[in-house]
Design a protein around this motif. Sequence first.
Motif, PDB file in Angstrom:
ATOM      1  N   ALA A   1       0.858  -1.184   0.000  1.00  0.00           N
ATOM      2  CA  ALA A   1       0.000   0.000   0.000  1.00  0.00           C
ATOM      3  C   ALA A   1       0.894   1.234   0.000  1.00  0.00           C
ATOM      4  O   ALA A   1       1.812   1.343   0.829  1.00  0.00           O
ATOM      5  N   VAL A   2       0.639   2.169  -0.909  1.00  0.00           N
ATOM      6  CA  VAL A   2       1.398   3.415  -1.003  1.00  0.00           C
ATOM      7  C   VAL A   2       0.421   4.555  -1.250  1.00  0.00           C
ATOM      8  O   VAL A   2      -0.724   4.346  -1.663  1.00  0.00           O
ATOM      9  N   TRP A   3       0.887   5.778  -0.981  1.00  0.00           N
ATOM     10  CA  TRP A   3       0.052   6.960  -1.222  1.00  0.00           C
ATOM     11  C   TRP A   3       0.951   8.162  -1.476  1.00  0.00           C
ATOM     12  O   TRP A   3       2.104   8.217  -1.015  1.00  0.00           O
ATOM     13  N   VAL A   4       0.423   9.113  -2.204  1.00  0.00           N
ATOM     14  CA  VAL A   4       1.082  10.396  -2.438  1.00  0.00           C
ATOM     15  C   VAL A   4       0.019  11.486  -2.325  1.00  0.00           C
ATOM     16  O   VAL A   4      -1.144  11.274  -2.689  1.00  0.00           O
ATOM     17  N   PRO A   5       0.373  12.655  -1.783  1.00  0.00           N
ATOM     18  CA  PRO A   5      -0.621  13.728  -1.636  1.00  0.00           C
ATOM     19  C   PRO A   5      -0.847  14.484  -2.937  1.00  0.00           C
ATOM     20  O   PRO A   5       0.067  14.658  -3.751  1.00  0.00           O
ATOM     21  N   THR A   6      -2.066  14.926  -3.144  1.00  0.00           N
ATOM     22  CA  THR A   6      -2.442  15.805  -4.255  1.00  0.00           C
ATOM     23  C   THR A   6      -3.368  16.882  -3.701  1.00  0.00           C
ATOM     24  O   THR A   6      -3.994  16.703  -2.642  1.00  0.00           O
ATOM     25  N   TYR A   7      -3.485  18.000  -4.416  1.00  0.00           N
ATOM     26  CA  TYR A   7      -4.250  19.149  -3.908  1.00  0.00           C
ATOM     27  C   TYR A   7      -5.098  19.740  -5.030  1.00  0.00           C
ATOM     28  O   TYR A   7      -4.838  19.522  -6.223  1.00  0.00           O
ATOM     29  N   ARG A   8      -6.072  20.509  -4.587  1.00  0.00           N
ATOM     30  CA  ARG A   8      -6.896  21.308  -5.505  1.00  0.00           C
ATOM     31  C   ARG A   8      -7.085  22.671  -4.850  1.00  0.00           C
ATOM     32  O   ARG A   8      -7.679  22.775  -3.770  1.00  0.00           O
ATOM     33  N   LEU A   9      -6.566  23.730  -5.487  1.00  0.00           N
ATOM     34  CA  LEU A   9      -6.595  25.089  -4.957  1.00  0.00           C
ATOM     35  C   LEU A   9      -7.588  25.913  -5.753  1.00  0.00           C
ATOM     36  O   LEU A   9      -7.519  25.964  -6.987  1.00  0.00           O
ATOM     37  N   GLY A  10      -8.494  26.553  -5.051  1.00  0.00           N
ATOM     38  CA  GLY A  10      -9.467  27.437  -5.678  1.00  0.00           C
ATOM     39  C   GLY A  10      -9.519  28.785  -4.973  1.00  0.00           C
ATOM     40  O   GLY A  10      -9.581  28.852  -3.741  1.00  0.00           O
TER      41      GLY A  10
END
Length: 685
Positions: free
Chosen positions: A223-232
Motif C-alpha cells: 500500500a502506497v500513497w502520495v498527496p495531491t491538492y486542488r486550490l481554488g
Amino acid sequence: MTAETVQRWGSTLDSVVVYERGALCRRLAQGCVPPDGRVRVTGLPRSLDPGSLRARVPGDPGVRVSEARVEVEAEPLGSTAPDGLRHEVERLTEELMAARCRRDHLLCLIGEVGALRPVAPPRRRDAPHRRTPVDAWLELAGFVDERMTGLHSRLTEVEEVLSRTEHELEVAEDELARASTDSPAAHVATTVSALLTVDTSGSTAADGGAEIGIEVEYGVPGAVWVPTYRLGFRHGDSSGRLVLRASVAQRTGEDWNGVSVGLATADLQRGTELPKLRSIRIGRRQPAPAPSGWREPPAGLAGLFTGYDAAGARPSTATAAPVPAVGGPVPPPHPAPQGYGAPPGPAPAPGGPSPESFAGAPPPQAPARTGARRGPADRSFAAAPAPMAPAPPGGAVPPPPPVPPSGPPQPSGAELDYTDLVLCGPEAQGARRGRLFPGSPFDAVAAEFRARADAVAALPLPGYAVRPRESAGSFDHRFDAAARADIPSDGTWHTVTVGEIAVGTHTEYLCAPSVEQTVYATSVLSNTTGQALLAGPVEVTVDDDFLLTAALPTLAPGAVRRVGLGPAEGVRVTRRTSGRESTSGLRNNITVLEHEVHVELANHLAGPVTIEVRERVPVSSEADVRIEERAGWTTPDEGQGPDHHAPGTRVRRVDLPAGGTAVLEGGYEIRMPAGKALAGGNRRS
C-alpha cells in the motif's frame, strides 16, 4: 482443540492507516465468548505480517485477550467457483497455442510443397538421350501452384485468427492484472484467521452471555500513497480553499470497502528498540551470566524412535526435515546440531561461552528484533555446515583448528523466537529428531503474496508527485479522511478526498525583464494551520475556471511559498538599455561605465494589479571598484517573503489600474581604475 470446535466470528474491516509503504488495518468482530475462551476471527488477508497481529477488547477492562496467533486453512474450490477472468485467460491461452500449432503446421506444408521439383531418372552410360516430358513438368507445376494457393489462403485465415486471439489474450491478461486480488487463488481457497484466547474472568457481563466486541489489528505490505491538492480562489480575495486529496494504490489482497482512511508519512518498518549500554568491569569478579536458554536433551531421546524405525521403510524417506503446515516451506537438510530439548529461555548475556562447541560450527546470529518485517532469509537453522578451508599452497600442513571453549551453546535470536520454532518429527535425519529448530511455516507460503503486494511500490507516480517520506523530512505527519472511502485491491491509483484546508493566498505579478520580457502571475500561499502540507501536484482553479496543474512545495506551519501560475498575457513589459563609457580623475585614471535601464509596463487586464519588477546591479569584492546606483530601487528583505534572492537583486513594486501604464527609470555607474576591464567587455547590457 481442532478447527471445527473453535467458535468462528466474522469480522468487518473498519479502518486503515496507510503509511509510506504498507498499512495497518483494523477489523471489528462481535459475539459471545464460549466457556473455553477460544475464538477464531476470520476474514484476514493472506499477505498480512504474522508478527504484527494485535487484538484487544475495547470498553470492558475486565476482558482481555491473552493469546493471539495466525492460522491458515486451505480447501479445494468447487467447480462453480466464480473465477471468470482467470478462466477466460486460460481459454484464450489454449486457443492461442492451438492457432500457433495450426500456423506452424501450414508453414511446414508450404515448405514441403514448395520444395517439390521434377527429377529426371538416371541415364545409363550406353543409353541415348531422351526427350523431356514437358506435359509431366507442367502438370507438376500446376499441382504445386494449386496446393500453394490453397495453403496460403488457409495460412492467411489462421494468421488472422492468431492475431485476434493474441489481442484478446492481451486484453484479458491486462484486465486480470488490474482486477482486485481479493479473490481466492486458482483451485484453492485459503482462509486466514486469528485464533484468540479471551479471558473473561474479570468481567461479570461477559460471563452472563453478553456479546463483546474485539478489535483485531494487523499490518500488510503493498500500500502506497502520495498527496495531491486542488486550490481554488478568486481574484482580489485574501484566502482560498485548498482541498487535500490522496492518490492511494494498494494490492494487499483485500478490498477496502467503506473504511476510514488515515494517511501517515512514517515508516512502518522502522525499528523502535533503544540501544542498551552495558557496564565495563575491571577485575576478576564478574556478574553471573544470564541463563543461555539451552539444556541438555533428555536421556534416551534416540530410543523414542526405535519402534518407528522397526516398523519398516516408509513410502518416502527423502524428506529429512519436519513437515510444516499447509503450504509451509520444507527446510533443506543439513548437518544436525545438538538441538534443544526444550524451548530456550531468556537471551544470553554478552561475553558468554562461544557457541563453536555446538555441533562444531556457531549458529547464525539473527539481527535484533525491531519493528521491521522479517523475510525468509531471517529464518535460519540452529547451525550451518562449516565451510572447508582451501588447501595452502606448496603442500604445507594446515594449522590445527582452535580448541573450542567449553560451556553450553548460546542460542541466537532466531532460535529464541518461540513462534518460529518447529519440532522435528521422526522423519528427520540423525540428531534432528525430537528437537526444536527455527522454521516458520508462514514465510514461503506468504512470500508470493507479499512479493505481489510489494509491486505497487514500483508504480509510476502522477505528475509532480513526491513520496511522502521525501517531502516530510525529519517529521512525521498524519492526515485522516473526513469520510469513508472504497479502495479496491487492484494495484492502480485511486483518489481519496481527505479534507479542506484554509490557506492565505493572494496573487502577485513578477517580471525580470533583463532575463525575459514576460510578466508571470504567481499565487503566494501561507500555511495558517498547525499541520504541514506535503509537496505534491496542485490543480489551480481561478474564478471557478481550471487554470493549470502546478507543483506545490512543502509548507511547514506558518511558512509562505510561491506557486507559479504561468505567463500573464494581459500585462506587458518592455525593457531598453543604453551604456556610455568615459574617464575621470586628474590623469584620467578612472574609467566610468554608465548604464541606463528603461522599463515600460502596461496593464490590459480588467482589474488593478501590483507588479514587482526585478533588476540586478553588479557586485564587486574589490575595494577600488565602486558601484553607484540610481534612486528608486530597493534591496529585497530576505527575512520576509517566500523567495530567496541572489546578491545584487533590486526590486520595485508598481500599482497599475486597469488599462494603466508606467515607466521605470534605473541604472548604475561603475567606477574602476583605467587598467581594469569587465570580463566580456565594458559595453554590455
